[in-house]
Design an enzyme around this catalytic site. Structure first.
Site, PDB file in Angstrom:
ATOM      1  N   HIS A  59      45.993  37.909  48.363  1.00 32.23           N
ATOM      2  CA  HIS A  59      46.164  37.569  46.818  1.00 32.23           C
ATOM      3  C   HIS A  59      47.583  37.614  46.323  1.00 32.23           C
ATOM      4  O   HIS A  59      48.416  38.012  47.288  1.00 32.23           O
ATOM      5  CB  HIS A  59      45.386  38.707  46.148  1.00 32.23           C
ATOM      6  CG  HIS A  59      43.982  38.465  46.108  1.00 32.23           C
ATOM      7  ND1 HIS A  59      43.267  38.893  47.336  1.00 32.23           N
ATOM      8  CD2 HIS A  59      43.370  37.799  45.506  1.00 32.23           C
ATOM      9  CE1 HIS A  59      42.064  38.589  47.030  1.00 32.23           C
ATOM     10  NE2 HIS A  59      41.827  37.890  45.731  1.00 32.23           N
ATOM     11  N   LYS A  80      48.542  41.279  41.997  1.00 37.64           N
ATOM     12  CA  LYS A  80      47.057  41.976  42.059  1.00 37.64           C
ATOM     13  C   LYS A  80      47.451  43.356  42.412  1.00 37.64           C
ATOM     14  O   LYS A  80      47.918  43.860  43.240  1.00 37.64           O
ATOM     15  CB  LYS A  80      46.089  41.220  43.160  1.00 37.64           C
ATOM     16  CG  LYS A  80      44.897  41.633  43.327  1.00 37.64           C
ATOM     17  CD  LYS A  80      43.818  40.683  43.720  1.00 37.64           C
ATOM     18  CE  LYS A  80      42.549  41.245  43.885  1.00 37.64           C
ATOM     19  NZ  LYS A  80      41.769  41.268  42.551  1.00 37.64           N
TER      20      LYS A  80
END
Length: 246
Positions: free
Chosen positions: A152, A156
């Site tokens: 990600h 995040k």
């Protein structure tokens, strides 16, 4: 011959509220409703707020939407759930990073309305889970190990991701003897990739889901928003899997 020329009454647009409206996903959903000809007919933006500190948050109580979609942060989600529970507004919680206590609080506040807890709103991930259930039932956990690797973007906050945890839960619910290991990588502008590896003697099974644009999550969230209006409260959250399979 007389032709029946009665016009069909168009369905009323669904009044939708967005909590976390200034975040990446909130902006995606707003953009679809404003600019996409299909969604602009189905939905009407009724409420937009970044969180409880946003002055627009008061509109949630003053002019309740038909459904609230939440892509914010756990403290904001809890406040939104409190309001939705009182107003009997269905809620789709797409925020991740909740503690066990947070989830109990959410359920307590929303138990009288239908609500969905959706770590991932992708229809593709729903299909992925269907495959994982079948694979997990067939493979011998004494011979195969399971690793989930997920990528990600650098901003995040939670690791493992909510999607990775839900994939692991899917595997373990099908075969409780599996021990699933998580590997989280954060960096760049990755939208989201999840790799599931079943490693056994002389063979390896790999399944990968790559999200290439956040709009796929916005499409899924709006699909859930349509379907939630036909659901009944049941004292616990619906999963996207339950709703997508209806």
């Amino acid at each position: 011959m007389k032709i029946n020329s009665k016009k069909r009454t168009p369905k009323a647009a669904i009044k939708i509220g967005i909590l976390g409206a200034t975040g990446k996903m909130g902006l995606k959903i707003e953009g679809l409703i404003r600019n996409d000809p299909v969604y602009s007919q189905k939905f009407r933006l009724a409420f937009l707020a970044s969180g409880p500190q946003d002055p627009r948050f008061d509109l949630l109580s003053q002019a309740p939407p038909d459904v609230l979609v939440d892509f914010s942060a756990p403290p904001c989600s809890l406040e939104g759930a409190k309001a939705c529970g009182k107003l009997k507004v269905p809620m789709i919680v797409c925020t991740t990073g909740f503690t066990k206590k947070n989830l109990q609080q959410l359920n307590s506040r929303l138990k009288r309305v239908p609500w969905i807890l959706a770590a991932n709103t992708s229809v593709g991930v729903f299909s992925l889970k269907e495959s994982l259930r079948k694979i997990s039932k067939v493979l011998n956990p004494e011979k195969f190990s399971v690793d989930i690797i997920e990528f990600h973007h650098s901003q995040k906050k939670d690791a493992p991701s909510g999607t990775a945890l839900s994939l692991a839960e899917c595997i373990i619910s099908s075969q409780p003897q599996f021990n699933v290991k998580h590997h989280s990588i954060r960096g760049g502008t990755e939208v989201g990739e999840h790799q599931i590896h079943f490693l056994g003697p002389d063979e390896r099974i790999e399944i990968t889901h790559r999200a290439q644009d956040r709009s796929l999550f916005a499409h899924g969230a709006l699909k859930l928003a349509e379907q939630i209006l036909s659901l009944k409260a049941k004292g616990r959250p619906y999963s996207p899997d339950e709703v997508f399979s209806l």
